[in-house]
Each structure stands twice: as structure tokens, then as C-alpha cells.
Enzyme design. Structure first.
Site, PDB file in Angstrom:
ATOM      1  N   PHE A   1      44.039  35.496  41.329  1.00  0.00           N
ATOM      2  CA  PHE A   1      42.704  35.539  41.634  1.00  0.00           C
ATOM      3  C   PHE A   1      42.289  36.121  42.817  1.00  0.00           C
ATOM      4  CE2 PHE A   1      38.091  34.959  42.193  1.00  0.00           C
ATOM      5  CZ  PHE A   1      37.547  35.340  41.087  1.00  0.00           C
ATOM      6  N   GLN A   2      43.073  35.814  43.768  1.00  0.00           N
ATOM      7  CA  GLN A   2      42.786  36.329  45.259  1.00  0.00           C
ATOM      8  C   GLN A   2      43.175  37.857  45.338  1.00  0.00           C
ATOM      9  OE1 GLN A   2      41.335  34.618  47.961  1.00  0.00           O
ATOM     10  NE2 GLN A   2      40.847  33.107  46.708  1.00  0.00           N
ATOM     11  N   ARG A   3      43.851  38.114  44.467  1.00  0.00           N
ATOM     12  CA  ARG A   3      44.285  39.682  44.317  1.00  0.00           C
ATOM     13  C   ARG A   3      43.094  40.617  44.253  1.00  0.00           C
ATOM     14  NH1 ARG A   3      44.863  42.642  39.574  1.00  0.00           N
ATOM     15  NH2 ARG A   3      46.200  44.496  39.751  1.00  0.00           N
TER      16      ARG A   3
ATOM     17  N   ARG B   1      36.551  43.636  43.409  1.00  0.00           N
ATOM     18  CA  ARG B   1      36.511  42.975  42.233  1.00  0.00           C
ATOM     19  C   ARG B   1      36.473  41.453  42.278  1.00  0.00           C
ATOM     20  NH1 ARG B   1      35.418  46.197  37.730  1.00  0.00           N
ATOM     21  NH2 ARG B   1      36.288  48.197  38.403  1.00  0.00           N
TER      22      ARG B   1
ATOM     23  N   HIS C   1      42.798  47.491  30.804  1.00  0.00           N
ATOM     24  CA  HIS C   1      42.952  46.396  31.819  1.00  0.00           C
ATOM     25  C   HIS C   1      42.401  44.947  31.187  1.00  0.00           C
ATOM     26  CE1 HIS C   1      38.401  47.254  31.927  1.00  0.00           C
ATOM     27  NE2 HIS C   1      38.526  45.956  32.199  1.00  0.00           N
TER      28      HIS C   1
ATOM     29  N   VAL D   1      26.460  40.256  30.821  1.00  0.00           N
ATOM     30  CA  VAL D   1      26.240  39.669  32.269  1.00  0.00           C
ATOM     31  C   VAL D   1      27.078  40.648  33.125  1.00  0.00           C
ATOM     32  CG1 VAL D   1      25.374  37.457  31.837  1.00  0.00           C
ATOM     33  CG2 VAL D   1      27.880  37.820  32.092  1.00  0.00           C
TER      34      VAL D   1
ATOM     35  N   ASP E   1      25.656  42.350  36.539  1.00  0.00           N
ATOM     36  CA  ASP E   1      26.176  42.242  37.648  1.00  0.00           C
ATOM     37  C   ASP E   1      26.807  43.542  38.503  1.00  0.00           C
ATOM     38  OD1 ASP E   1      27.204  40.231  39.858  1.00  0.00           O
ATOM     39  OD2 ASP E   1      28.717  41.815  39.923  1.00  0.00           O
TER      40      ASP E   1
ATOM     41  N   ARG F   1      40.819  65.479  54.711  1.00  0.00           N
ATOM     42  CA  ARG F   1      39.670  65.940  53.712  1.00  0.00           C
ATOM     43  C   ARG F   1      39.892  67.079  53.365  1.00  0.00           C
ATOM     44  NH1 ARG F   1      36.313  61.854  52.248  1.00  0.00           N
ATOM     45  NH2 ARG F   1      34.015  62.395  51.511  1.00  0.00           N
TER      46      ARG F   1
END
Length: 579
Positions: free
Chosen positions: A48-50, A71, A140, A202, A206, A329
Site C-alpha cells: 500500500f505504501q507504494r 494515489r 489496473h 465514491v 474523491d 521542455r
């Protein structure tokens, strides 16, 4: 007194054991978010920390510095709203018999719904994977299921296999692993995180609120009002009819974000460059094949570009060069653009391709312009120099009225739902709710003018009935709604007859069968802001001075004489001499 104190201390000790402490996380959008011990155990995992290292808006961050959210915080927000929604339904309608298991699984689904996103979010699954692994259907959401299994097994999360299957289907928004579950899972619970019926969920609540907050893009729909009016009627989540305009506004906000933020031309240009860099690096780094291995996929995040740039391997030289252009750029250039009607999108995707544009260029008969050997430049043009990018922009349900599948209840009939009619919203609604943004980019700005001329010549063959018979104004008739036309095709006549760059490709007389009525072209056609001569090559020096950006042709000397013009035909400003 001593005994009373002893009893009081014992009571406090028992209370601390019975009440599960909750962790609070401060969110800039929703305020304080309370998380339980189970949710905390999931948050505090490598899987999850990924999500901290995956930009929510991908390459839009290169355009909007405030769009730096990831994310990770979006997933926390979706968890929070999932919890609010399921608890609202449970408290407002006890007869639904929503269990603790239902609440727990909905919360985890909201938290883990984006575990499977790759580098730069949708760039990975929408652009990179289809080109790196052609013919492979992958999204995904598939990786989210894989990563959920890995997270639970690797960290001994207290979820049963039955709950994990339920959570996977809640993330997907449809029953797949739980089709034969007994008793059947509640249908309306699958509409909370990912609503496949009407798109009101939801997740959308968000990301719209969070993305608009990040780019400071106006006000946001009152999400709390929608959540607090939700009711289950006939197995579907419905909303109060007082919130009909609010729901429609939600879809409008989605459309506006896609048009102005997510598909911004510079963000899209950088996206195309990142995809090119990843594709060139893939044979060496084996990026695409990691999607089926959770242990390797876990280390795929936005830092992959830094890995490429830090490398000194000759195999990654081309990728490094592309990323250097991004940092400086020196981006792929937008050559031309047009909005295409939703019904014509398949025609254009088939006929308007890099190959067909290059072929059209080879057929151009253009004289040299200002000493530029245009034919030589045309002979050097290849398919690799041209990119055609088609973006579907809609309100969430394709070209359909977004509220067709939404249901609402009235104040005096809270258990009866009805579908709204268009006139219930407004008499000013558009006839269609989807369009396609067709844009042409070039990897090499030397071919800017040539590609533009070829693309516009090609459009004539795709939409001959939309080409005006002449550029002369006609006698106007009474006002009427004009037929929708492509902005690219609308400028063909001016682009080639006025500048004389390819006039033989565009007839000045009406085509056979073309009526030339006012209804077909009620106003004179004009060039758009991108129109340039066929020899144009925007190798420019850009510098920020004052409140604006000053551009000057790098290869052009300053001319002091009156009436001097630039390559694009605009008058030059006389340079002030120092005293």
C-alpha cells in the site's frame, strides 16, 4: 474512598481494553479520517505504501505544480467516503440488514481499489501496455486483485478468503468471484466503490474533489449532500430529486476536468514522450512482463524514469535522450487539432493515421518557400515523425445522457424511484454528451508545416461533404442551428487557397452533389490559431519575461525595416536600441 478509587481505576482499565483505538489521518479534502486497526494494518504495508510514489494526475503534474498528490491519499479518501456511504445506508435503512462484514469489506475495497496502478497511473495501462504487449487485455483492476492477494498473504492481514473474494468484486463493481455465494451478496454494495450502472460512486466523488482542489479549479460538488441523501430502492442506490442538478453537475465536472486538465496538450505531449521512453527501455528493463509478478510489480512506480536517467547503460541511451528533452521542455509539438463528432470516431480512427498522413504528404506538390526545399523535407518525412492522438471526452456514459441510468426519489415518496427526463434538468442540454479530440503531434518540429499541410489535405478525402465550395461569404439566411463540422476540415479552404501552398489539392468549385446551402456552412470558414506555412519549423527560443512568454525564431535575424514579418506572416516588432 480508597475502594472507590480502586473501582474507578479498574473501570478505566477495562474500558481501554474494550474500545479499539482509532488512528486519525488529516486529509486536506475531507478533514480528519479515522481508521480502524484492520485498515491500519493494510495501510502499513509495502504494497500500500507504494501508492505514495504514483502521481494521481500523472503528467499533469508537469503542467500544474500543485497537482502533486498521489494515489496514496486518494485511496484514503475513497476509503473514507466508502465508509460514510455504507454507514449512511445502514443507519437510514436498518431493514437492509447490512452486516459488520459488509461494512468491513466495503471499507477495504475503497482503500485498495487502486493497488494495481502502474507508473504515471492511466498512462501505464491505457498507453504503454497496449503497445508493449499488443493483443493482451490488461487493466489496473486486474493488477489490483493480484496485489490484494499479495498484500493479504505477505502481511498476514486478518481477512478470510471469502472476504477477499468479496472485496475483489466490490473493487471491480460486478460479481465475478461471488456469483455463487450463499446467501447472495447485496447488489447495491457493488455500486459504492465502482458503479458500473451509472458511474456515480465514491471513487469519482474523491478524485473530482481532490483534483480540483490540487489545481485550484473552481468549486466542487457538495459530496456530503449526495452521500446523506443516498437510499436503496429496488436494489439500487438512488438520490433525492432535490439533488438532481447536483448529480448532473458531477458529470459536468468530470467532463471539464478531462478536457482542461487530464488531456491538456502539454501533459499529453509529455505523456507521449514518456511512453516512447518506456517502450525503448522495455527490451532491456523488461518492464511490461512485470505485470504478472506481484513481487516485481510492487517496485514499479514513477521512479522508473529516474532509474532510466541514472543509468549509463548504452541500451537506455535513447530513453535517456527523450527524458532529457522532457527536462529541457523540448517537447513533441502539437501540429493541429479538431473536435470530431462521436458518431464519426471510428471513421477517423481508421482513415486518419500517421501512415495516411505521410502518404498524403508524398502527394503534395508544393514549391519552395523562402528558400526552403519543401520537397526535400517531404521526402525525409516518415511515420515515426507523426503521432495521431484521439481522446474520447464524455460525461461518463459515452454519448448518452449521463442521467439515463440514475434514479431519484421524491420527498413524499422516499421508497419509489424514477428515472429523470431531460427537461427535469434543463431545456438547454446539449444534443450529445460525447466528442472526440483528434490531435496531431510531431516528434521532430522540422516537419511541423509539412505534417499540418498533409493532415489538412487528408481531411478533404475523409469528409468531402463538409468542405465549403468557396471561401466567399454568402448571403445569410435566418439564424438556424448549424450542422456540426470538424474544425480541421473547416479551415481547409483558407489554408490552401489563401496561402497558395497546396491549392491544387482543394477544388475551388463545388463538388458534385454538394448543395452549398446555408445550413451546411452558415458562416465563412477561417484558419485556426495553429495555421502556419508549409515550410514552418518552430525551433524557438522561449524565455519568460514579465507576465508573458516571448518567442523568437532561433534561426532568424532581427530586421529593423518597416513591414518585416516572421515566418508565420505576423509583423515583426522593431527592436529598441539602447541610448
Amino acid at each position: 474512598m480508597a475502594s472507590q478509587s480502586s473501582v474507578h481505576d479498574s473501570s478505566d482499565e477495562d474500558h481501554s481494553v474494550l474500545v479499539e483505538p482509532e488512528r486519525e489521518i488529516k486529509c486536506p479534502v475531507h478533514g480528519y479520517i479515522s481508521v480502524s486497526r484492520l485498515i491500519t494494518s493494510i495501510i502499513d504495508t509495502p504494497q500500500f505504501q507504494r501508492l505514495r510514489y504514483l502521481k494521481q494526475l500523472g503528467t499533469s503534474y508537469f503542467v500544474w505544480p500543485g497537482a502533486s498528490h498521489n494515489r496514496f491519499e486518494h485511496s484514503l479518501g475513497v476509503f473514507h467516503l466508502s465508509k460514510m456511504m455504507v454507514m449512511r445506508l445502514r443507519n437510514a435503512q436498518p431493514h437492509l440488514n447490512i452486516t459488520d462484514r459488509d461494512v468491513r469489506c466495503v471499507e477495504v475495497a475503497g482503500l485498495c481499489h487502486d493497488l494495481g496502478h502502474g507508473p504515471f497511473s492511466h498512462v501505464w495501462d491505457n498507453e504503454f501496455i497496449p503497445r508493449a504487449l499488443p493483443g493482451i487485455k490488461w487493466a489496473h483492476e486486474d493488477a489490483s486483485e493480484m496485489m490484494l492477494d499479495y498484500l493479504v498473504d505477505d502481511n498476514d492481514i486478518q481477512l478470510t478468503p471469502d472476504e477477499v473474494r468479496f472485496i475483489k468484486d466490490l473493487i471491480a463493481g460486478k460479481k465475478k468471484h461471488t456469483i455463487k455465494h450463499s446467501p447472495p451478496e447485496k447488489d447495491y454494495l457493488f455500486e459504492i466503490v465502482a458503479n458500473k450502472r451509472n458511474g456515480i460512486d465514491v471513487d469519482k466523488f474523491d478524485y473530482i474533489a481532490r483534483d480540483k482542489h490540487a489545481v485550484s479549479s473552481g468549486t466542487v460538488t457538495d459530496l456530503l449532500r449526495l452521500v446523506n441523501s443516498a437510499r436503496v430502492i429496488d436494489g439500487e442506490i438512488c438520490y433525492s430529486e432535490k439533488n438532481m442538478a447536483t448529480v448532473y453537475g458531477l458529470f459536468q465536472e468530470r467532463f471539464n476536468l478531462h478536457k482542461t486538465i487530464y488531456h491538456h496538450k502539454t501533459a499529453k505531449s509529455i505523456e507521449l514522450m514518456i511512453v516512447d521512453a518506456l517502450l525503448k527501455a522495455d527490451p532491456y528493463l523488461k518492464l511490461a512482463e512485470r505485470i504478472n509478478d506481484p513481487k516485481r510489480f510492487m517496485h514499479l512506480d514513477d521512479s522508473i524514469l529516474l532509474e532510466v536517467e541514472r543509468s549509463e547503460c548504452p541500451e537506455l541511451a535513447e530513453s535517456r535522450q527523450i527524458m532529457r528533452r522532457v527536462r529541457k521542455r523540448d517537447l513533441y509539438r502539437l501540429v493541429d487539432k479538431a473536435f470530431i463528432s462521436w458518431d464519426d470516431r471510428h471513421l477517423w480512427s481508421h482513415d486518419f493515421t500517421p501512415e495516411s498522413i505521410v502518404e498524403a504528404a508524398k502527394n503534395l506538390k508544393v514549391p519552395d518557400v523562402d528558400g526552403t526545399d519543401v520537397q526535400q523535407r517531404i521526402s525525409e518525412l516518415t511515420v515515426e515523425h507523426v503521432i495521431v492522438e484521439m481522446s474520447e471526452l464524455h460525461h461518463g456514459m459515452g454519448d448518452k445522457f449521463p442521467l439515463d441510468n440514475c434514479k431519484f426519489y421524491g420527498k413524499y415518496s422516499p421508497d419509489k424511484a424514477h428515472s429523470p427526463k431531460r427537461e427535469d434538468i434543463s431545456h438547454l442540454l446539449p444534443s450529445g454528451f460525447g466528442e472526440v479530440w483528434n490531435r496531431v503531434f510531431t516528434r521532430d518540429s522540422r516537419f511541423y508545416g509539412v505534417i499540418q499541410a498533409a493532415a489538412r489535405a487528408l481531411i478533404v478525402t475523409i469528409e468531402p461533404d463538409r468542405l465549403p465550395p468557396s471561401v466567399q461569404p454568402h448571403t445569410p439566411e435566418a439564424p438556424r442551428t448549424p450542422r456540426a463540422t470538424s474544425s480541421m476540415s473547416s479551415i481547409i479552404s483558407d489554408a490552401y487557397t489563401e496561402r497558395g501552398t497546396a491549392s491544387e489539392t482543394v477544388p475551388k468549385t463545388p463538388r458534385a452533389g454538394y448543395s452549398g446551402s446555408a445550413g451546411s456552412h452558415p458562416t465563412p470558414f477561417r484558419n485556426n490559431c495553429l495555421t502556419v506555412p508549409v515550410n514552418f519549423s518552430p525551433s524557438v527560443i522561449e524565455s519568460s519575461q514579465g507576465s508573458g512568454r516571448k518567442r523568437k525564431e532561433a534561426s532568424e535575424d532581427e530586421v529593423e525595416g518597416p513591414g518585416s514579418t516572421t515566418a508565420s506572416g505576423s509583423p515583426k516588432r522593431r527592436r529598441k536600441k539602447n541610448a
